[in-house]
Scaffold this motif. Structure first.
Motif, PDB file in Angstrom:
ATOM      1  N   PHE A 116       0.839  -1.200   0.000  1.00 29.79           N
ATOM      2  CA  PHE A 116       0.000   0.000   0.000  1.00 29.79           C
ATOM      3  C   PHE A 116       0.874   1.249   0.000  1.00 29.79           C
ATOM      4  O   PHE A 116       1.921   1.308   0.655  1.00 29.79           O
ATOM      5  N   SER A 117       0.446   2.252  -0.754  1.00 29.18           N
ATOM      6  CA  SER A 117       1.126   3.535  -0.761  1.00 29.18           C
ATOM      7  C   SER A 117       0.084   4.648  -0.790  1.00 29.18           C
ATOM      8  O   SER A 117      -0.797   4.647  -1.652  1.00 29.18           O
ATOM      9  N   PRO A 118       0.162   5.612   0.107  1.00 28.72           N
ATOM     10  CA  PRO A 118      -0.796   6.725   0.097  1.00 28.72           C
ATOM     11  C   PRO A 118      -0.432   7.822  -0.890  1.00 28.72           C
ATOM     12  O   PRO A 118      -1.172   8.795  -1.035  1.00 28.72           O
ATOM     13  N   TRP A 119       0.692   7.654  -1.604  1.00 30.85           N
ATOM     14  CA  TRP A 119       1.192   8.732  -2.454  1.00 30.85           C
ATOM     15  C   TRP A 119       0.868   8.534  -3.930  1.00 30.85           C
ATOM     16  O   TRP A 119       1.198   9.388  -4.747  1.00 30.85           O
ATOM     17  N   LEU A 120       0.252   7.438  -4.295  1.00 35.14           N
ATOM     18  CA  LEU A 120      -0.046   7.152  -5.704  1.00 35.14           C
ATOM     19  C   LEU A 120      -1.553   6.994  -5.862  1.00 35.14           C
ATOM     20  O   LEU A 120      -2.092   5.883  -5.749  1.00 35.14           O
ATOM     21  N   PRO A 121      -2.276   8.062  -6.129  1.00 32.65           N
ATOM     22  CA  PRO A 121      -3.737   8.035  -6.058  1.00 32.65           C
ATOM     23  C   PRO A 121      -4.421   7.181  -7.118  1.00 32.65           C
ATOM     24  O   PRO A 121      -5.586   6.828  -6.946  1.00 32.65           O
ATOM     25  N   LEU A 122      -3.740   6.828  -8.220  1.00 32.75           N
ATOM     26  CA  LEU A 122      -4.404   6.016  -9.238  1.00 32.75           C
ATOM     27  C   LEU A 122      -4.704   4.624  -8.713  1.00 32.75           C
ATOM     28  O   LEU A 122      -5.793   4.083  -8.919  1.00 32.75           O
TER      29      LEU A 122
END
Length: 486
Positions: free
Chosen positions: A324-330
């Motif tokens: 999970f990454s909160p920085w890649l909104p796609l």
């Protein structure tokens, strides 16, 4: 049997050890090939009426390609294709996959045909057939004419018609001899790397451009198939190819990583596949695609996206581990590099994980209306050093052996996979990585253009002649044969 696999990296094989099989285990009708692409091999970038492509433009940008390299000469396949096809024939291949350079045939992307450019592919097809190599033609492998990029390229919906018209030009000239056609090569790579990440041509970094290009490529995938079917004899087979990676969560059981893996799978493995099947985009798993539907969809697109392909080309090199990454909104997900995970990897930084091929073949074959599958790209880049007139490359040979074992495993588990194309026949220009990574079964000296069959190529030849997969003798064969083929 002779087996020196104990000297090969253990990471290539399952705990039970290297697979034991022969060519006969795949059946008499299995296709054995190697693949190549126009910009990566042809060179001759301004000869005989060829127009510029987006890769000609991109390689001029400072810092775009490592060491400032480019494909203006590449491996000079334009002039040396007979030599390379002789090597493919001597290796025992039955099929050869190549792409057509769009601006070599239509310098402006549309309009008048460059007859000299089309004549080259006419000669190439005949040269394949003279060597009993079935030609497989890829219509588009990333080299959009610069003139069309000036009009917006893949972000312009008109590209759907441009590609369909171009496909029909090829079909009318070559359709009497080419029996296998592929519309696009890895659309997620050329739209993602080229329009979102900016690391491939045309070098854009814009979410809107990516969504537009992705939708138009999906439409062109289907429309190109319809254009080919309208122009080609009924017996000709029409397909397209998909890049894919088996995806696993970084922390199994972690809800965020599991959800991120599903979203990444929807984007990387399902985005272009499911619309072709009439299933539409995987919006449920990837809600961000609603932006695409709102901005770029037109009435009737649901029907336009679908096409009944005769086959799919599955192109797999590795698996990817997702967190999970909160920085890649796609997709709210990122891929954890193999180096960071401390696992064996190739020169491209890709994890050595041949089982990924079997897993992706099973995933795609699980669709109820999936067509026949072919592995149209599979390979590995490792450092190569010429020694005693040859190129010992045990890692690549082991990778090839393990990959074929996974294809056979898929067949034995009921997957209708009917061919394997190694990437690639010769070393070549590897896009933004330049000439550093070497994937070829044949080594190319880029200064002299001399060709030398690597030990992996000799192993492939021996395997296709009936030797067991674990058998080698490549070094001895190389020494006996003198090694080089210039």
């Amino acid at each position: 049997m002779t087996d020196d696999s104990s000297a090969l990296p253990a990471a290539f094989f399952p705990p039970s050890g290297p697979p034991a099989f022969t060519r006969a285990d795949f059946g008499p009708d299995f296709h054995w090939g190697a693949a190549a692409a126009a910009y990566q091999t042809e060179g001759a970038w301004q000869l005989q009426g060829k127009g510029p492509s987006i890769w000609d433009d991109f390689t001029r940008r400072r810092g775009a390609v490592r060491r400032g390299e480019h494909g203006r000469v590449a491996t000079d396949f334009y002039h040396r294709h007979a030599t390379d096809l002789d090597l493919a024939q001597a290796m025992g291949l039955t099929d050869f996959r190549f792409s057509v350079a769009w601006p070599r045939v239509l310098p402006s992307g549309t309009g008048p045909v460059n007859r000299r450019g089309l004549d080259f592919y006419d000669r190439l097809v005949d040269a394949c057939l003279e060597r009993d190599l079935r030609p497989w033609l890829t219509v588009y492998h990333w080299d959009l004419p610069s003139a069309l990029q000036a009009q917006g390229g893949w972000a312009n919906r008109s590209v759907v018609g441009w590609l369909a018209d171009y496909a029909q030009v090829l079909a009318r000239r070559l359709g009497d001899r080419v029996q296998h056609w592929m519309v696009l090569n890895e659309p997620m790579v050329f739209v993602g790397a080229g329009h979102l990440l900016g690391v491939h041509a045309p070098g854009r970094r814009h979410l809107g451009a990516f969504l537009a290009a992705a939708h138009h490529a999906t439409l062109a995938q289907a429309e190109g198939g319809r254009a080919l079917r309208a122009a080609l004899p009924a017996a000709v087979r029409i397909g397209t190819t998909f890049s894919c990676s088996y995806l696993t969560p970084h922390r199994p059981g972690n809800a965020r990583d599991e959800a991120a893996t599903r979203r990444a799978d929807a984007l990387l493995n399902r985005f272009f596949v499911e619309p072709a099947l009439g299933l539409g985009y995987p919006v449920a798993e990837l809600p961000a695609l609603r932006w695409l539907l709102e901005r770029y969809y037109k009435p009737g697109d649901d029907q336009r996206l679908a096409f009944d392909f005769d086959f799919w080309g599955v192109q797999n090199y590795t698996r990817e581990v997702v967190r999970f990454s909160p920085w890649l909104p796609l997709q709210w997900a990122t891929l954890v590099p193999a180096k960071q995970r401390g696992v064996p990897h190739t020169d491209m930084g890709w994890e050595v994980y041949p089982e990924s091929i079997c897993q992706m073949l099973k995933q795609y074959s699980a669709y109820s209306n999936a067509p026949q599958l072919f592995v149209t790209e599979s390979g590995s880049a490792f450092p190569d050093v010429k020694t005693d007139g040859g190129v010992p490359d045990a890692q690549r040979r082991a990778y090839l052996q393990a990959a074929l074992g996974q294809v056979l495993r898929a067949r034995r588990e009921g997957v209708d996979v009917a061919g394997y194309f190694a990437w690639t026949l010769t070393d070549n220009f590897e896009w933004a990585e330049g000439y550093g990574p070497r994937f070829g079964l044949v080594h190319v000296d880029y200064e002299t253009q001399a060709r030398t069959v690597k030990d992996s190529g000799l192993w492939y030849r021996d395997f296709l002649r009936g030797a067991p997969a674990g058998a080698s003798g490549a070094a001895a064969q190389r020494q006996a044969a003198g090694g080089a083929a210039d």
